[in-house]
Scaffold this active site. Structure first.
Site, PDB file in Angstrom:
ATOM      1  N   ASP A  26      82.772 -21.527  12.040  1.00  0.00           N
ATOM      2  CA  ASP A  26      81.904 -22.777  11.722  1.00  0.00           C
ATOM      3  C   ASP A  26      81.053 -22.032  10.573  1.00  0.00           C
ATOM      4  OD1 ASP A  26      82.163 -24.506  13.747  1.00  0.00           O
ATOM      5  OD2 ASP A  26      81.246 -23.240  14.957  1.00  0.00           O
ATOM      6  N   ARG A  43      76.798 -35.012  23.297  1.00  0.00           N
ATOM      7  CA  ARG A  43      77.592 -35.501  21.970  1.00  0.00           C
ATOM      8  C   ARG A  43      78.660 -36.437  22.680  1.00  0.00           C
ATOM      9  NH1 ARG A  43      78.975 -31.468  17.435  1.00  0.00           N
ATOM     10  NH2 ARG A  43      79.998 -30.224  19.369  1.00  0.00           N
ATOM     11  N   TYR A  44      79.037 -36.163  23.827  1.00  0.00           N
ATOM     12  CA  TYR A  44      80.198 -36.925  24.176  1.00  0.00           C
ATOM     13  C   TYR A  44      79.738 -37.344  25.359  1.00  0.00           C
ATOM     14  CZ  TYR A  44      82.899 -33.340  21.326  1.00  0.00           C
ATOM     15  OH  TYR A  44      83.312 -32.491  20.342  1.00  0.00           O
ATOM     16  N   ARG A  71      75.239 -20.620  16.414  1.00  0.00           N
ATOM     17  CA  ARG A  71      73.837 -20.714  16.498  1.00  0.00           C
ATOM     18  C   ARG A  71      72.865 -19.681  16.250  1.00  0.00           C
ATOM     19  NH1 ARG A  71      75.699 -23.174  21.760  1.00  0.00           N
ATOM     20  NH2 ARG A  71      76.321 -25.496  21.379  1.00  0.00           N
ATOM     21  N   CYS A 122      76.820 -11.602  18.030  1.00  0.00           N
ATOM     22  CA  CYS A 122      77.843 -11.642  17.207  1.00  0.00           C
ATOM     23  C   CYS A 122      77.541 -12.076  15.841  1.00  0.00           C
ATOM     24  CB  CYS A 122      78.919 -12.843  17.778  1.00  0.00           C
ATOM     25  SG  CYS A 122      79.354 -12.471  19.490  1.00  0.00           S
ATOM     26  N   ARG A 143      79.984 -35.306  29.025  1.00  0.00           N
ATOM     27  CA  ARG A 143      79.676 -33.923  29.240  1.00  0.00           C
ATOM     28  C   ARG A 143      78.369 -33.583  28.179  1.00  0.00           C
ATOM     29  NH1 ARG A 143      84.169 -34.902  26.412  1.00  0.00           N
ATOM     30  NH2 ARG A 143      84.828 -33.195  24.786  1.00  0.00           N
ATOM     31  N   CYS A 169      77.697 -15.462  14.711  1.00  0.00           N
ATOM     32  CA  CYS A 169      77.293 -16.743  15.606  1.00  0.00           C
ATOM     33  C   CYS A 169      77.086 -18.048  15.118  1.00  0.00           C
ATOM     34  CB  CYS A 169      76.214 -16.370  16.423  1.00  0.00           C
ATOM     35  SG  CYS A 169      75.430 -17.505  17.577  1.00  0.00           S
ATOM     36  N   CYS A 176      71.201 -13.356  24.016  1.00  0.00           N
ATOM     37  CA  CYS A 176      72.639 -13.175  24.495  1.00  0.00           C
ATOM     38  C   CYS A 176      72.535 -11.327  24.999  1.00  0.00           C
ATOM     39  CB  CYS A 176      73.720 -13.312  23.390  1.00  0.00           C
ATOM     40  SG  CYS A 176      73.775 -14.951  23.044  1.00  0.00           S
ATOM     41  N   ASP A 219      85.075 -27.747  14.530  1.00  0.00           N
ATOM     42  CA  ASP A 219      83.767 -28.661  14.967  1.00  0.00           C
ATOM     43  C   ASP A 219      83.342 -29.153  13.472  1.00  0.00           C
ATOM     44  OD1 ASP A 219      81.456 -29.623  16.184  1.00  0.00           O
ATOM     45  OD2 ASP A 219      81.921 -27.679  17.824  1.00  0.00           O
ATOM     46  N   LYS A 279      84.575 -31.862  17.918  1.00  0.00           N
ATOM     47  CA  LYS A 279      85.828 -31.055  17.830  1.00  0.00           C
ATOM     48  C   LYS A 279      87.050 -31.701  17.787  1.00  0.00           C
ATOM     49  CE  LYS A 279      83.452 -27.076  20.655  1.00  0.00           C
ATOM     50  NZ  LYS A 279      82.553 -28.056  21.094  1.00  0.00           N
TER      51      LYS A 279
HETATM   52  C1  LIG Z   1      81.852 -27.851  22.330  1.00  0.00           C
HETATM   53  C2  LIG Z   1      80.907 -28.834  22.760  1.00  0.00           C
HETATM   54  C3  LIG Z   1      81.210 -29.562  24.197  1.00  0.00           C
HETATM   55  C4  LIG Z   1      82.568 -29.206  24.891  1.00  0.00           C
HETATM   56  O1  LIG Z   1      83.630 -29.725  24.380  1.00  0.00           O
HETATM   57  P1  LIG Z   1      85.144 -29.428  24.967  1.00  0.00           P
HETATM   58  O2  LIG Z   1      86.104 -30.104  23.852  1.00  0.00           O
HETATM   59  O3  LIG Z   1      84.966 -30.408  26.232  1.00  0.00           O
HETATM   60  O4  LIG Z   1      85.050 -27.963  25.195  1.00  0.00           O
HETATM   61  C5  LIG Z   1      80.276 -30.470  24.321  1.00  0.00           C
HETATM   62  N1  LIG Z   1      79.161 -30.727  24.148  1.00  0.00           N
HETATM   63  C6  LIG Z   1      78.986 -30.413  22.819  1.00  0.00           C
HETATM   64  C7  LIG Z   1      77.872 -30.649  21.990  1.00  0.00           C
HETATM   65  C8  LIG Z   1      79.926 -29.474  21.933  1.00  0.00           C
HETATM   66  O5  LIG Z   1      79.522 -29.006  20.864  1.00  0.00           O
HETATM   67  S1  SF4 Z   2      78.522 -16.283  19.483  1.00  0.00           S
HETATM   68 FE1  SF4 Z   2      76.295 -16.493  19.457  1.00  0.00          FE
HETATM   69  S2  SF4 Z   2      75.799 -17.429  21.530  1.00  0.00           S
HETATM   70 FE2  SF4 Z   2      77.977 -16.711  21.748  1.00  0.00          FE
HETATM   71  S3  SF4 Z   2      77.701 -14.655  22.799  1.00  0.00           S
HETATM   72 FE3  SF4 Z   2      77.876 -14.403  20.495  1.00  0.00          FE
HETATM   73  S4  SF4 Z   2      75.836 -14.525  19.508  1.00  0.00           S
HETATM   74 FE4  SF4 Z   2      75.386 -15.238  21.593  1.00  0.00          FE
END
Ligand SMILES: *Cc1c(COP(=O)(O)O)cnc(C)c1O
Ligand code: SF4
Length: 341
Positions: free
Chosen positions: A269, A87-88, A109, A104, A91, A107, A100, A306, A313
């Site tokens: 989220d 996305r960025y 995801r 959680c 990174r 979560c 996991c 986010d 974010k």
């Molecule tokens: C959160 C996230 C990151 C990391 O973001 P930082 O602001 O550097 O912590 C990188 N890629 C994606 C897709 C993310 O959701």
């Molecule tokens: S937030 Fe989601 S991905 Fe992260 S440890 Fe908890 S269950 Fe796993």
């Protein structure tokens, strides 16, 4: 043994028997796992226990509100090859596993993780590494998932040896909840495996309540930091868990005491079935104001949202400054008094 079934929750005294049918419906949709360490932290006499609230399933999870979505932070919009979210420019996320140590209830995801949604195949991992190799702008590889530290030291070591030769990658960041969920997994050999020759490794620990940082968890984090791996924190702002100034303050102080620099406080989220956890952004800003001035600058996280849809974010305040037309400004001090600049 890790608790994974509604019947095991009842047997462990974490849910009343009359909830069994409801919990089975939740379990059909969303994975459950509570490690012995987490189970031991839960105060069964407290119906509002903040640890239980994070890990014990709740019938409220079956209620999805219209604004919630299966992919709340838009991972899909930026998925490139299997396992990569880009996305960025500088990174990428490398999603190695979809399991996991604990699940959680909030979560982000939750629709894509759980047992049965396993790891990348060797061919997919090769493809993901080829993508990283082919994109010289990628300075940082962020291992996430799922939780990458469920993998063995051997597998993590193999991965690091694959990333080590990629010259443009300088930073490897590992997002994990394992030191909290299973501190004994953080052995010296696992810690050694997190380092890659010529790269800097960071570990980002996910924890939301100060009681999660038990002596065993603090010792696990010390093993990481003592090995020369800096740590940062990430927490999710959760109603009924940490949405009060005293708890947040204790959590941030505990991180700093463990040599973990508070990094992000995430606004919760829009994951399906999590509305009972969400606060308003105004509540989050008020909590951040309460931290500012009362607590060391070392203990201040950035409060981030986010943006739904994959837009990234951003910090969401609070803001302390109003710009004036003449290039001056009005700045609010920590007592809320407006001062002219
Ligand atoms: C959160 C996230 C990151 C990391 O973001 P930082 O602001 O550097 O912590 C990188 N890629 C994606 C897709 C993310 O959701
Ligand atoms: S937030 Fe989601 S991905 Fe992260 S440890 Fe908890 S269950 Fe796993």
């Amino acid at each position: 043994m890790t608790i994974r079934l509604p019947s095991e929750l009842v047997a462990a005294g974490l849910a009343p028997p009359e909830q069994l049918a409801d919990l089975a419906r939740v379990a059909d949709r969303y994975a459950i796992a509570i490690t012995p360490e987490i189970a031991a932290l839960i105060d069964r006499a407290d119906p509002n226990d903040p640890i239980a609230r994070q890990f014990v399933p709740d019938i409220a999870e079956l209620a999805t509100t219209p604004d919630e979505r299966a992919d709340p932070i838009g991972d899909d919009a930026h998925a490139r090859v299997a396992g990569i979210v880009h996305r960025y420019p500088d990174r990428v996320l490398l999603k190695l596993v979809n399991v996991c140590a604990v699940y959680c209830r909030f979560c982000f995801r939750r629709e894509t993780i759980g047992p049965g949604k396993q790891m990348l195949t060797p061919a997919e991992l090769d493809g993901a590494l080829a993508y990283i190799r082919a994109h010289p702008d990628i300075w940082e590889v962020i291992l996430t998932g799922g939780d990458p530290l469920v993998l063995s030291a051997r597998r993590l070591g193999e991965l690091m040896r694959c990333i080590a030769p990629i010259g443009h990658v300088k930073i490897i960041r590992i997002h994990t909840r394992v030191p909290v969920a299973s501190p004994e997994r953080v052995t010296s050999s696992l810690v050694r495996a997190l380092k890659a020759s010529g790269k800097t490794t960071y570990v980002a620990l996910h924890a939301n309540h100060p009681r999660e940082l038990t002596p065993a968890v603090r010792a696990a984090c010390a093993r990481i930091v003592d090995a020369g791996i800096p740590m940062v924190s990430q927490s999710v702002l959760l109603r009924g868990v940490n949405d009060d100034a005293k708890t947040l303050e204790e959590l941030m102080r505990a991180f700093v005491e463990c040599r973990i620099k508070p990094y992000y406080l995430h606004h919760a989220d829009l994951a399906p079935g999590t509305s009972h956890f969400r606060t308003s952004i105004a509540d989050g800003q008020a909590l951040m104001r309460a931290l500012r001035g009362r607590v060391s600058g070392l203990a201040q996280p950035t409060y981030v949202l986010d943006i739904p849809g994959g837009h990234g974010k951003v910090p969401v305040g609070p803001g302390y400054i109003d710009m004036c037309a003449d290039a001056g400004a009005v700045v609010e001090d920590i007592n809320g008094v407006k001062r002219e600049y």
